[in-house]
Scaffold this motif. Sequence first.
Motif, PDB file in Angstrom:
ATOM      1  N   GLY A  32      16.482  -0.971   7.032  1.00  0.00           N
ATOM      2  CA  GLY A  32      15.695  -0.341   7.966  1.00  0.00           C
ATOM      3  C   GLY A  32      16.250   0.341   9.015  1.00  0.00           C
ATOM      4  N   ALA A  33      17.601   0.353   9.288  1.00  0.00           N
ATOM      5  CA  ALA A  33      18.212   1.098  10.584  1.00  0.00           C
ATOM      6  C   ALA A  33      18.341   2.774   9.797  1.00  0.00           C
ATOM      7  CB  ALA A  33      19.703   0.736  10.793  1.00  0.00           C
ATOM      8  N   GLN A  90      13.236   5.503  19.746  1.00  0.00           N
ATOM      9  CA  GLN A  90      12.326   6.186  18.543  1.00  0.00           C
ATOM     10  C   GLN A  90      11.429   7.060  18.788  1.00  0.00           C
ATOM     11  OE1 GLN A  90      12.062   4.547  14.975  1.00  0.00           O
ATOM     12  NE2 GLN A  90      11.407   6.687  14.859  1.00  0.00           N
ATOM     13  N   LEU A  91      11.811   8.254  18.060  1.00  0.00           N
ATOM     14  CA  LEU A  91      11.252   9.585  18.279  1.00  0.00           C
ATOM     15  C   LEU A  91      10.227   9.888  17.141  1.00  0.00           C
ATOM     16  CD1 LEU A  91      14.459  11.731  19.254  1.00  0.00           C
ATOM     17  CD2 LEU A  91      12.772  10.326  20.751  1.00  0.00           C
ATOM     18  N   GLU A  92       9.137  10.786  17.571  1.00  0.00           N
ATOM     19  CA  GLU A  92       8.174  11.200  16.766  1.00  0.00           C
ATOM     20  C   GLU A  92       8.770  12.019  15.736  1.00  0.00           C
ATOM     21  OE1 GLU A  92       4.021  10.810  19.160  1.00  0.00           O
ATOM     22  OE2 GLU A  92       5.200  12.660  18.927  1.00  0.00           O
ATOM     23  N   ASN A  98      14.278   0.392  12.398  1.00  0.00           N
ATOM     24  CA  ASN A  98      14.212  -0.817  13.108  1.00  0.00           C
ATOM     25  C   ASN A  98      15.252  -1.249  14.402  1.00  0.00           C
ATOM     26  OD1 ASN A  98      16.565  -1.556  11.743  1.00  0.00           O
ATOM     27  ND2 ASN A  98      15.842  -3.016  10.722  1.00  0.00           N
ATOM     28  N   VAL A  99      16.319  -0.447  14.284  1.00  0.00           N
ATOM     29  CA  VAL A  99      17.120  -0.506  15.451  1.00  0.00           C
ATOM     30  C   VAL A  99      16.774   0.337  16.664  1.00  0.00           C
ATOM     31  CG1 VAL A  99      19.650   0.204  16.263  1.00  0.00           C
ATOM     32  CG2 VAL A  99      19.211  -0.894  14.053  1.00  0.00           C
ATOM     33  N   ALA A 100      16.195   1.454  16.438  1.00  0.00           N
ATOM     34  CA  ALA A 100      15.671   2.337  17.340  1.00  0.00           C
ATOM     35  C   ALA A 100      14.287   1.641  17.853  1.00  0.00           C
ATOM     36  CB  ALA A 100      15.279   3.922  17.049  1.00  0.00           C
ATOM     37  N   ILE A 101      13.555   1.075  17.084  1.00  0.00           N
ATOM     38  CA  ILE A 101      12.258   0.511  17.590  1.00  0.00           C
ATOM     39  C   ILE A 101      12.621  -0.812  18.626  1.00  0.00           C
ATOM     40  CG2 ILE A 101      10.380  -1.133  16.899  1.00  0.00           C
ATOM     41  CD1 ILE A 101       9.581   1.690  16.543  1.00  0.00           C
ATOM     42  N   GLU A 102      13.799  -1.401  18.242  1.00  0.00           N
ATOM     43  CA  GLU A 102      13.969  -2.792  19.071  1.00  0.00           C
ATOM     44  C   GLU A 102      14.584  -2.260  20.374  1.00  0.00           C
ATOM     45  OE1 GLU A 102      14.063  -6.654  20.199  1.00  0.00           O
ATOM     46  OE2 GLU A 102      12.930  -5.864  18.537  1.00  0.00           O
TER      47      GLU A 102
END
Length: 251
Positions: A32-33, A90-92, A98-102
Amino acid sequence: AEIQKLLLIHSGETYSQKNISATQEAIKNRLGAEGFYFAKVEPVPTTDDATKVVNLVLFVDPGNRVYVRHINFTGTTRSNDETLRRELRQLEGSWLSNVAIERSKQRLQREPFVESVEISTTPVPGAPDLVDVAFAVKERPSATIGGGIGYSASQKFVLNGNFSDSDFFGNGDYVAVNLDSGRYNKVYSVSTTDPYRTVDGISRTISLSYRDSTQFTSETSAFDSKNVALGLTYGYPDRKSTRLNSSHITI
């Protein structure tokens, strides 16, 4: 070889469903990362009843690498979009990590005017490798105000008041005003902090204070002291999500 390092199960050990589940999560998080947000890891056991041995195969299906089309915020009534968006990692247009989201969720929840954050992803119709990400933000009151009045034999009537707002006009700036007034001592101060003075996250705090003090330890003393101070402080973010402040300049 990298996935092998994530295994919590090894040949010769007692079968443990707990370790198998933890291994599944570790592999999915690692994939996921790298953008394989919906990767699947399925254990396929084969049991030999005679020897009481289980042969285990982990079937890994990374799926498509998923990219983010849009990031939206819901539930906000006061904070500007830019105030929240600058905390995101997390960028568009980049792959969904999942790391950037968390990390984005943690940074948003760290804001004093945010109570909680929930994340959801919605697949884009007709595009199996695109999703929209929504951050449901629950805000808390950002401003506080207080004051009081008192009386003492030496100071007579004493008045004090304070106001602070950690999300001034929704732009994420911190503003504080303090007033203390007595017969022999008066202190007034105001400060404002811009947490993103630069795009790199360097903060700037400007403070101004005025103090008017009278020496009243002796009835024959008529000593007065008036001071005006101007302070300037810069903060530098480090990799541990803390901030290092430079020595402030006082005039």
